[in-house]
Design an enzyme around this catalytic site. Structure first.
Site, short mmCIF file in Angstrom:
data_model
loop_
_atom_site.label_atom_id
_atom_site.label_comp_id
_atom_site.label_asym_id
_atom_site.label_seq_id
_atom_site.Cartn_x
_atom_site.Cartn_y
_atom_site.Cartn_z
N GLU A 152 16.19 8.80 58.97
CA GLU A 152 15.51 9.81 58.16
C GLU A 152 14.34 10.41 58.93
OE1 GLU A 152 15.93 8.23 53.54
OE2 GLU A 152 14.05 7.98 54.64
N LYS A 206 22.51 3.26 50.94
CA LYS A 206 21.63 4.43 50.93
C LYS A 206 22.33 5.70 51.40
CE LYS A 206 17.31 1.84 51.45
NZ LYS A 206 17.90 0.53 51.15
N ARG A 243 17.85 -2.13 39.25
CA ARG A 243 17.33 -3.38 38.69
C ARG A 243 15.93 -3.11 38.14
NH1 ARG A 243 13.55 -4.32 42.57
NH2 ARG A 243 14.10 -3.85 44.73
N HIS A 285 5.77 -1.33 54.96
CA HIS A 285 6.74 -0.89 53.96
C HIS A 285 6.80 -1.81 52.74
CE1 HIS A 285 8.07 2.03 56.89
NE2 HIS A 285 8.34 1.06 57.74
#
Length: 626
Positions: free
Chosen positions: A200, A116, A297, A235
């Protein structure tokens, strides 16, 4: 076109790929572990190869065995599905090096988007907007804490190699950062073999918007519009829909253009998803939507995109992998209607969504939904893999139409004795903010118990009525008496209630007025099954089973599922307070903290870190303080 295909996966996605491959005349090969020897995907394929033990690390995660199975069976190509090795660049390269066709993006693209932090740096260079955060190489706890403090709380800790909701922790205050970091890194090491994280800024009114993109080897890249995946628990997505409610044409153009730009930046080939986070505090606006990550994907929720575009994304994958161009240009793609997908999990919402394992003795799916599944009546939900039973996908002219279709299907879905989240999904669809499309990723958490409470007030009345209905199924109307001893609910003074039966539909009266439920025969033992509000109840003359489970009242902490003890936080004889963490259990790739039910002392401790335990094993007993 590819002539033969090995699917390096299991369950519903393997069955989904086999279905399209068969329509294209492609021979299919399945692989399976010990636990999956009798699985639906094994029987659906033209050929199947055993590749190892029940644990994924003993089978589905061993790339060499999968490639060997392809060679052995003469398969030309390998489709990885999602999860397992689908985003493993080394495996993709090994497939190519073995002279096989890889149905997926180039290994370089997987690598570029797999971590990421590196992906965000690449997106910044490509002028794709990203969320504020820390992507640095210094991974010392002190540096990470300092960066989080500087960003300002709340922040989100994310494993750089993460996905599927694993390796993510929200932190609301500085004093909680160190513990959250350790837990996140431990889960990341277990799931991905990589402890590196990024930090983040946590958006307080976030919506999860993602865009389906597709590229080919001829330089073409298109988007297939956006999905809203804001309905999440820890999440993990539970309901997804397309298109995103409230998305203006200007905002759609901005986010979809950014997604195409992201795909082109890594020369993307095949199906992929670019995920964005939107600040929805004042609606969806193009300048308040930021790149989060790219999944290289096919996504779990791809059917909602198929429903609104009329495209078979697996067919596109196979055609592009065969060297063909993308079948449609961007100007040939459009949105028709609205689609919603609900993920049906084998879990018990009333017990903290703990996984529920066992044999699916009863499994009756609704008839209006597209059902993507890898199980059927008689299948066993094992503790080794993701607990998803099926995906229910509906498509309507409007969002309200789609919601109504999905509610109707959940009201007829019957699963027994494995617990599911169907009742939770049913109540979520009824939530006022969900219906108004006032969405954000925190909605489920804010609702709390309102989405997990017993959906069947007056269940004791129904228990008695359905028992007599069982004895005389020709009855049209029954008069019943409440207040009988032995019922779990509604032990009130005797009153009369009317229960009207018409086929498999039962209408019964409670204090709130008439309620309709779905009734069916319990095929094995002759008792009745009742489906109400998505939840399945087994009813007998003296009890109602189903709904929320009860906690032990004597302080005994039993293992709620088969799993591995990750850590033990207390010692025998130690004083504890209500809610204090006693130990952490891991099963189905998720960690579950077990806590003290009240203030007291640890009387018995039978837990050792690293040990495997079975369901209902006594782990800790807490005695009340004097």
């Amino acid at each position: 076109m590819i002539n033969s295909l090995l699917i390096a996966n299991r369950g519903e996605i393997a069955c989904r790929i086999i279905r399209t491959a068969r329509q294209l005349g492609i021979r299919t090969v399945a692989v399976y572990s010990d636990a999956d020897a009798k699985a639906m995907h094994v029987r659906a394929a033209d050929q199947a190869v055993h590749i190892g033990g029940s644990q994924a690390r003993e089978s589905y995660l061993i790339g060499e065995r999968i490639i060997a199975a392809a060679k052995e069976t003469g398969a030309e190509a390998i489709h990885p599905g999602y999860g397992f090795l689908s985003e493993n660049a080394e495996f993709a390269q090994a497939v190519i090096d073995a002279g096989l066709i890889w149905v997926g993006p180039n290994p370089d693209s997987i690598t570029a988007m797999g971590l990421k932090d590196a992906a965000k740096e690449r997106m910044i260079a490509a002028n794709v907007p990203v969320t504020p955060g820390y992507l640095g190489e210094d991974q010392s706890p002190e540096r990470l804490q300092a960066e989080a403090d500087a960003i300002g709380y709340p922040v989100l800790i994310k494993a750089v190699a993460g996905g599927g909701g694993k390796g993510m922790r929200r932190v609301d205050a500085a004093q909680h950062f160190a513990d959250a970091l350790q837990s996140c890194q431990r889960e990341a090491a277990s799931s991905f073999g990589n402890t590196q994280v990024l930090i983040e800024k946590y958006i307080l009114s976030p919506r999860h918007i993602e865009v389906q993109i597709f590229g080919d080897r001829h330089g073409n890249v298109v988007h297939l519009f956006e999905r809203d995946c804001s309905m999440q628990r820890r999440h993990q997505k539970v309901i997804e829909e397309a298109p995103a409610p409230g998305m203006s044409e200007a905002a759609r153009a901005a986010v979809c253009d950014a997604a195409v730009k992201a795909a082109k930046a890594v020369n993307y080939v095949g199906a992929g998803t670019v995920e964005f986070i939107a600040d929805a505090s004042a609606g969806l606006h193009g300048d308040r939507i930021w790149f989060m990550e790219m999944n290289t994907r096919l996504q779990v929720e791809h059917p909602v995109t198929e429903a609104i575009t009329g495209v078979d994304l697996v067919e596109w994958q196979l055609r592009v992998a065969s060297g063909e161009p993308i079948p449609l240009r961007q100007d040939q793609l459009s949105i028709t209607g609205h689609a919603i997908e609900a993920r049906l999990y084998a879990e018990d919402p009333a017990r903290g969504f703990l996984p529920s394992t066992g044999k699916l003795e009863i499994l009756d799916f609704p008839t209006n939904s597209r059902v993507d599944t890898g199980v059927e009546a008689g299948s066993v939900i094992s503790p080794y893999y993701d607990p998803m039973i099926a995906k229910l996908i509906v498509h309507g002219e409007t969002r309200d139409d789609a919601i109504a279709l999905l509610r109707a299907d959940l009201s007829h879905l019957t699963v027994w004795p494995v617990r599911t989240n169907a009742g939770f999904l049913f109540r979520l669809l009824d939530d006022a903010d969900f219906r108004r499309a006032q969405l954000d990723t925190g909605l489920i958490e804010r609702r709390g118990e309102a989405l997990t409470i017993d959906p069947l007030p007056g269940a004791a009345d129904l228990t008695h009525a359905l028992y007599f209905l069982e004895q005389d199924p020709r009855a049209d109307t029954l008069l019943i008496t409440t207040g009988l001893e032995g019922f779990r609910l509604n032990r009130t003074p005797a009153t009369e209630r009317a229960v009207n039966v018409s086929g498999e539909r039962v209408t019964f009266e409670i204090d709130r007025g008439p309620i309709q439920s779905h009734f069916q025969q319990y095929r094995r033992e002759g008792d009745a099954l009742l489906v109400h509000g998505g939840a399945t109840f087994r009813v007998t003359p003296d009890r109602t089973e189903g709904g929320p489970g009860g906690a032990t009242g004597d302080g005994s902490i039993l293992s709620p599922m088969p799993g591995r003890i990750v850590s033990v936080e207390v010692s025998e004889g130690q004083a504890v307070t209500a809610g204090q963490k006693l130990l952490v259990l891991e099963a189905m790739k998720m960690e579950q903290a077990l806590t003290a039910p009240f203030d007291g002392v640890v009387e018995t401790l039978n837990a050792v870190a690293g040990a495997q335990v079975q369901v209902d094993t006594l782990l800790v007993k807490v005695s009340k303080a004097d």
